[in-house]
Design an enzyme around this catalytic site. Structure first.
Site, short mmCIF file in Angstrom:
data_model
loop_
_atom_site.label_atom_id
_atom_site.label_comp_id
_atom_site.label_asym_id
_atom_site.label_seq_id
_atom_site.Cartn_x
_atom_site.Cartn_y
_atom_site.Cartn_z
N ASP A 1 0.84 -1.17 -0.22
CA ASP A 1 -0.01 0.02 0.00
C ASP A 1 0.86 1.25 0.11
O ASP A 1 2.02 0.94 0.40
CB ASP A 1 -0.82 -0.26 1.36
CG ASP A 1 -1.44 1.09 1.49
OD1 ASP A 1 -2.21 1.63 0.75
OD2 ASP A 1 -1.56 1.48 2.77
N ASP B 1 -0.12 5.20 0.83
CA ASP B 1 -0.43 6.13 2.23
C ASP B 1 -0.51 5.24 3.55
O ASP B 1 -1.22 4.27 3.75
CB ASP B 1 -1.82 6.78 1.73
CG ASP B 1 -1.38 7.74 0.69
OD1 ASP B 1 -1.01 8.97 1.00
OD2 ASP B 1 -1.90 7.45 -0.43
N ASP C 1 -2.27 -0.13 5.67
CA ASP C 1 -2.70 0.26 7.11
C ASP C 1 -4.14 0.92 7.17
O ASP C 1 -4.57 1.20 8.09
CB ASP C 1 -1.85 1.66 7.22
CG ASP C 1 -2.50 2.72 6.27
OD1 ASP C 1 -2.46 2.47 5.15
OD2 ASP C 1 -2.64 3.97 6.76
O1 LIG Z 1 -4.36 2.69 -0.73
P1 LIG Z 1 -3.63 3.99 -0.21
O2 LIG Z 1 -2.26 4.02 -0.84
O3 LIG Z 1 -3.61 3.87 1.45
O4 LIG Z 1 -4.42 5.06 -0.47
C1 LIG Z 1 -5.62 5.56 0.31
C2 LIG Z 1 -5.87 6.86 0.19
O5 LIG Z 1 -4.86 7.68 0.51
C3 LIG Z 1 -4.84 8.92 0.33
O6 LIG Z 1 -5.65 9.61 1.33
C4 LIG Z 1 -5.18 9.33 2.75
O7 LIG Z 1 -3.87 9.82 2.59
C5 LIG Z 1 -3.76 11.42 2.80
C6 LIG Z 1 -2.28 11.63 2.80
O8 LIG Z 1 -1.35 11.10 3.81
C7 LIG Z 1 -4.46 11.79 4.05
O9 LIG Z 1 -4.29 13.35 3.76
C8 LIG Z 1 -5.89 11.49 3.96
O10 LIG Z 1 -6.45 12.02 5.04
C9 LIG Z 1 -5.67 9.97 3.81
O11 LIG Z 1 -7.27 9.29 3.64
C10 LIG Z 1 -5.29 9.38 -1.17
O12 LIG Z 1 -5.83 10.77 -1.15
C11 LIG Z 1 -6.54 8.68 -1.47
O13 LIG Z 1 -6.99 9.03 -2.84
C12 LIG Z 1 -6.25 7.19 -1.47
O14 LIG Z 1 -7.44 6.38 -1.78
#
Ligand SMILES: O=P(O)(O)OC[C@H]1O[C@H](O[C@H]2O[C@H](CO)[C@@H](O)[C@H](O)[C@H]2O)[C@H](O)[C@@H](O)[C@@H]1O
Length: 229
Positions: free
Chosen positions: A11, A13, A184
């Protein structure tokens, strides 16, 4: 815990990049690009993210790295071709967007993410988003969309876009390899469930999970990945 002959499903983020206030500020952990580069010289490595592949390119400078984007809605190569795996038209939903104060909208084309990490009244925003979900319930069903609550975000995405399906599809391309899946957030749970009994699944941070093991944070993720180098 280490897997023999691994294929990595990572993953982004919260796993390779610490959570940041805004999506466009989530840069990888300083060591991550170097470790991923070394890892993919030895084993197959995929990033499986909720983001669009093109958006990840701006953050992760690893040309040629295979990525599944949009929780499984698209697949591509950083710096290369990206193909959609699901077709969806969100325009009827875009016409019914909500005026919830403090929301940052991330429009991915095939999905919408309503971020409220930066909102002053996060509980108020969540309540507003829940009310809106109730209002558009029928439309989501008609468009074959579903809601997914993640870390300070509500995502509306195509029903078939699921990390669990994505990892099973990728695994077929690597017979004899053992999947090592690290994530995560709520979206990673479908992948953990799909891989139960088939490989190593590791949840980053606290919270309930279907994963078999746990890593505390991004720092520990990198330390774990380095044990394969
Ligand atoms: O599957 P992932 O790579 O974990 O992506 C999930 C989402 O992540 C992002 O949002 C999240 O991270 C941001 C930066 O740290 C944070 O600001 C936000 O609150 C989190 O929800 C991304 O913007 C999404 O498009 C993804 O789906």
């Amino acid at each position: 815990m280490r897997a023999e002959n691994p294929v990595f499903f990572l993953d982004y983020d919260g796993t390779l990049a610490p959570i940041a206030p805004r999506p466009e500020e989530a840069f990888p952990y300083p060591e991550a690009p170097r470790v991923l580069e070394a890892l993919r010289a030895r084993f197959p490595v995929y990033v499986i993210t909720g983001r669009r592949v093109r958006d990840l390119e701006a953050l992760l400078p690893l040309s040629g790295l295979p990525v599944v984007g949009g929780h499984g809605a698209e697949e591509g190569i950083l710096g290369g071709e990206v193909r959609s795996l699901l077709s969806v038209d969100l325009s009827p939903l875009r016409q019914r967007l909500l005026p919830c104060e403090g929301v940052q909208l991330e429009d991915k084309g095939f999905a919408l993410a309503f971020h409220y990490r930066g909102a002053r009244d996060q509980e108020g925003v969540k309540a507003c988003l829940r009310r809106w979900l109730e209002e558009v319930k029928g439309l989501l069903q008609a468009l074959d969309l579903e809601a997914l609550w993640g870390k300070k975000v509500l995502e509306i995405k195509p029903k078939g876009a699921e990390k669990g399906r994505a990892v099973l599809r990728l695994l077929e391309r690597h017979p004899g390899h053992t999947p090592v899946c690290i994530g995560d957030d709520a979206t990673d749970e479908t992948a953990f469930r799909a891989l139960q009994g088939r490989g190593l699944t590791l949840k980053v941070g606290p919270g309930p999970t279907a994963a078999a093991g746990r890593l505390a944070d991004v720092d520990e993720v990198l330390a774990y990945l380095k044990t394969y180098l």
